[in-house]
Design an enzyme around this catalytic site. Structure first.
Site, mmCIF file in Angstrom:
data_model
loop_
_atom_site.group_PDB
_atom_site.id
_atom_site.type_symbol
_atom_site.label_atom_id
_atom_site.label_comp_id
_atom_site.label_asym_id
_atom_site.label_seq_id
_atom_site.Cartn_x
_atom_site.Cartn_y
_atom_site.Cartn_z
ATOM 1 C CB SER A 65 27.346 29.703 30.748
ATOM 2 O OG SER A 65 28.070 29.480 31.938
ATOM 3 C CG HIS A 77 27.760 34.192 31.802
ATOM 4 N ND1 HIS A 77 27.373 35.432 32.255
ATOM 5 C CD2 HIS A 77 27.553 33.343 32.844
ATOM 6 C CE1 HIS A 77 26.959 35.348 33.509
ATOM 7 N NE2 HIS A 77 27.064 34.081 33.898
ATOM 8 C CG ASP A 82 28.746 31.212 35.500
ATOM 9 O OD1 ASP A 82 28.164 32.242 35.874
ATOM 10 O OD2 ASP A 82 28.302 30.443 34.630
ATOM 11 C CG MET A 87 30.619 29.419 40.912
ATOM 12 S SD MET A 87 29.779 27.844 40.687
ATOM 13 C CE MET A 87 28.700 28.258 39.302
ATOM 14 N N GLY A 98 25.097 28.668 41.497
ATOM 15 C CA GLY A 98 25.986 27.641 42.036
ATOM 16 C C GLY A 98 26.195 26.483 41.074
#
Ligand code: DX5
Ligand code: ZN
Length: 218
Positions: free
Chosen positions: A9, A34, A36, A38, A144
């Site tokens: 990630s 990966h 992320d 948000m 989160g």
């Protein structure tokens, strides 16, 4: 069983050196990164936008960008992420929007699809979409933030999705994300998971080649 895939990630790497993180992952022979995303609304944190994905491509990354949208309105961002170079776009089942239409739009843009569910969301929530996805992402922490402890109460959900996959002959992957290391990865593998997101544990690993080799044999 699908072959195991390790997806480090980007979130846990140095945000000022994202291209170096991607190059590090590729240099180990790994294929997936990966990413992320948000929005400070679906989750109480902000991370990257499509410009980051585009920048990684511009810097030459050929990795499969496993893009995890933690957004309240993911349908609005399918096109920007697809154009930026996302390979998969995974959207969450919890917010209210037309999930089926969003998944179809992702495919129409030439990307693979994924549907994600939070630890508190029952497996049944994603069942209606199994025919439209290439991957189910079972969150093993509340999304989160990186660095949280793995939640073992999510293990039965992995097993449930795996049962549906086998009973219905579905061609899809089962991904786990949050608190994944060698030990928790093995627990998930035993329930049918085949795709392992690792942030903190990957970047903290002294011997990343050995870490990657462990998951390749899982
Ligand atoms: C959490 C993100 C994860 C995160 C995992 O909201 O979806 O992908 O990067 O980080 P670790 O592996 O540190 O739990
Ligand atoms: Zn994620």
């Amino acid at each position: 069983m699908n072959e195991p895939i390790l997806a480090p990630s980007l979130l846990a790497g140095d945000h000022g050196a994202a291209a170096e993180s991607a190059a590090l992952v590729a240099g180990l022979g790994l294929k997936w990164l990966h990413v992320d995303i948000m929005d400070g609304h679906f989750v109480p944190n902000l991370s990257f936008g499509p410009a980051m994905v585009a920048a990684l491509r511009r810097h030459g990354s050929k990795l499969f960008f496993d893009t995890h949208l933690m957004l309240s309105e993911p349908q609005r961002y399918v096109e920007p992420f697809a154009k930026a170079g996302a390979s998969r776009i995974t959207i969450h089942v919890e917010p209210a929007y037309d999930h089926a239409a969003a998944l179809k739009a992702i495919r129409a843009h030439g990307c693979r699809t994924g549907i994600a569910l939070n630890p508190g969301t029952p497996a049944e929530a994603v069942e209606p979409f199994l025919g439209l996805v290439d991957l189910v992402l079972v969150m093993t922490v509340q999304p989160g933030f990186g660095g949280q402890a793995f939640r073992a109460d999510t293990l039965p959900k992995i097993a449930q999705v795996d049962r549906w996959r086998r009973d219905r002959g579905l061609d899809m992957r089962i991904e786990v994300d949050g608190g994944i290391d060698e030990a928790t990865g093995a627990l998930c593998r035993a329930r049918g998971a085949d795709t392992f997101v690792a942030g903190t544990s990957f970047f903290a690993a002294g011997d990343k080649a050995a870490f990657a080799a462990f998951f390749a044999r899982l």
